[in-house]
Scaffold this motif. Structure first.
Motif, PDB file in Angstrom:
ATOM      1  N   HIS A  59      30.859   7.462  21.786  1.00  0.00           N
ATOM      2  CA  HIS A  59      30.945   6.732  23.046  1.00  0.00           C
ATOM      3  C   HIS A  59      31.979   5.611  22.962  1.00  0.00           C
ATOM      4  O   HIS A  59      32.755   5.397  23.885  1.00  0.00           O
ATOM      5  N   ARG A  60      32.002   4.893  21.844  1.00  0.00           N
ATOM      6  CA  ARG A  60      33.014   3.844  21.663  1.00  0.00           C
ATOM      7  C   ARG A  60      34.408   4.452  21.577  1.00  0.00           C
ATOM      8  O   ARG A  60      35.359   3.935  22.158  1.00  0.00           O
ATOM      9  N   LEU A  61      34.529   5.563  20.835  1.00  0.00           N
ATOM     10  CA  LEU A  61      35.815   6.241  20.707  1.00  0.00           C
ATOM     11  C   LEU A  61      36.309   6.723  22.061  1.00  0.00           C
ATOM     12  O   LEU A  61      37.490   6.582  22.402  1.00  0.00           O
ATOM     13  N   GLN A  62      35.412   7.266  22.865  1.00  0.00           N
ATOM     14  CA  GLN A  62      35.780   7.747  24.193  1.00  0.00           C
ATOM     15  C   GLN A  62      36.251   6.586  25.074  1.00  0.00           C
ATOM     16  O   GLN A  62      37.230   6.715  25.806  1.00  0.00           O
ATOM     17  N   GLY A 118      44.414   6.477  29.082  1.00  0.00           N
ATOM     18  CA  GLY A 118      44.198   6.742  30.493  1.00  0.00           C
ATOM     19  C   GLY A 118      43.625   8.121  30.761  1.00  0.00           C
ATOM     20  O   GLY A 118      43.677   8.603  31.879  1.00  0.00           O
ATOM     21  N   GLN A 119      43.088   8.758  29.724  1.00  0.00           N
ATOM     22  CA  GLN A 119      42.501  10.088  29.885  1.00  0.00           C
ATOM     23  C   GLN A 119      41.080  10.071  29.354  1.00  0.00           C
ATOM     24  O   GLN A 119      40.790   9.455  28.336  1.00  0.00           O
ATOM     25  N   SER A 120      40.225  10.784  30.052  1.00  0.00           N
ATOM     26  CA  SER A 120      38.842  10.893  29.615  1.00  0.00           C
ATOM     27  C   SER A 120      38.664  12.196  28.848  1.00  0.00           C
ATOM     28  O   SER A 120      38.802  13.280  29.411  1.00  0.00           O
ATOM     29  N   LEU A 121      38.389  12.078  27.559  1.00  0.00           N
ATOM     30  CA  LEU A 121      38.204  13.259  26.727  1.00  0.00           C
ATOM     31  C   LEU A 121      36.716  13.517  26.563  1.00  0.00           C
ATOM     32  O   LEU A 121      35.942  12.593  26.323  1.00  0.00           O
TER      33      LEU A 121
END
Length: 139
Positions: free
Chosen positions: A99-102, A110-113
């Protein structure tokens, strides 16, 4: 002489399948909007097959792919995040908090992985791998 309905149906299915595979816009919708680049040989070959079997629909497929930009290979984009920022996602026990990495990747790139996707394959590293890259293990 009467043509069996199975033969007509088979020809119709083959026609529709070749038309669906002859258009890069259907296979690569994420490439739409490109205006230049290297031509993808796979898409060009599929469009050419469409020309071999059905001239007018094949030409239309080429036209649509060039007009939408789906025939071009995607541009090579890269993204880098500073290692200092990534250290915030590593806990004291050395485990990565997804969650922190995301959140870090969202703010930096600027991208949600989808790091919480169950299909995500995570590989565990070793000290030898770090040494091969000239890095020291530190959490």
């Amino acid at each position: 002489m009467r043509i069996p309905s199975r033969l007509i149906g088979g020809v119709l299915v083959a026609t529709l399948l070749t038309q669906l595979t002859a258009c890069g816009t259907l296979f690569f919708p994420d490439r739409r909007g490109q205006i230049e680049g290297k031509i993808d040989p796979v898409v060009a070959a599929l469009d050419a097959i469409g020309i071999l079997f059905y001239v007018l629909p094949g030409l239309i497929a080429f036209g649509v792919d060039f007009a939408t930009g789906a025939i071009y290979l995607p541009g090579g984009t890269t993204a880098q995040v500073a290692p200092e920022k990534l250290r915030e996602a590593v806990g004291s026990d050395g485990r990565v908090d997804n969650h922190r990495l995301q959140a870090i990747l969202q703010t930096e790139l600027g991208q949600s992985l989808p790091l919480d996707d169950p299909r995500l394959i995570q590989h565990k590293g070793s000290v030898e791998q770090l040494a091969a890259y000239g890095l020291r293990p530190a959490a």
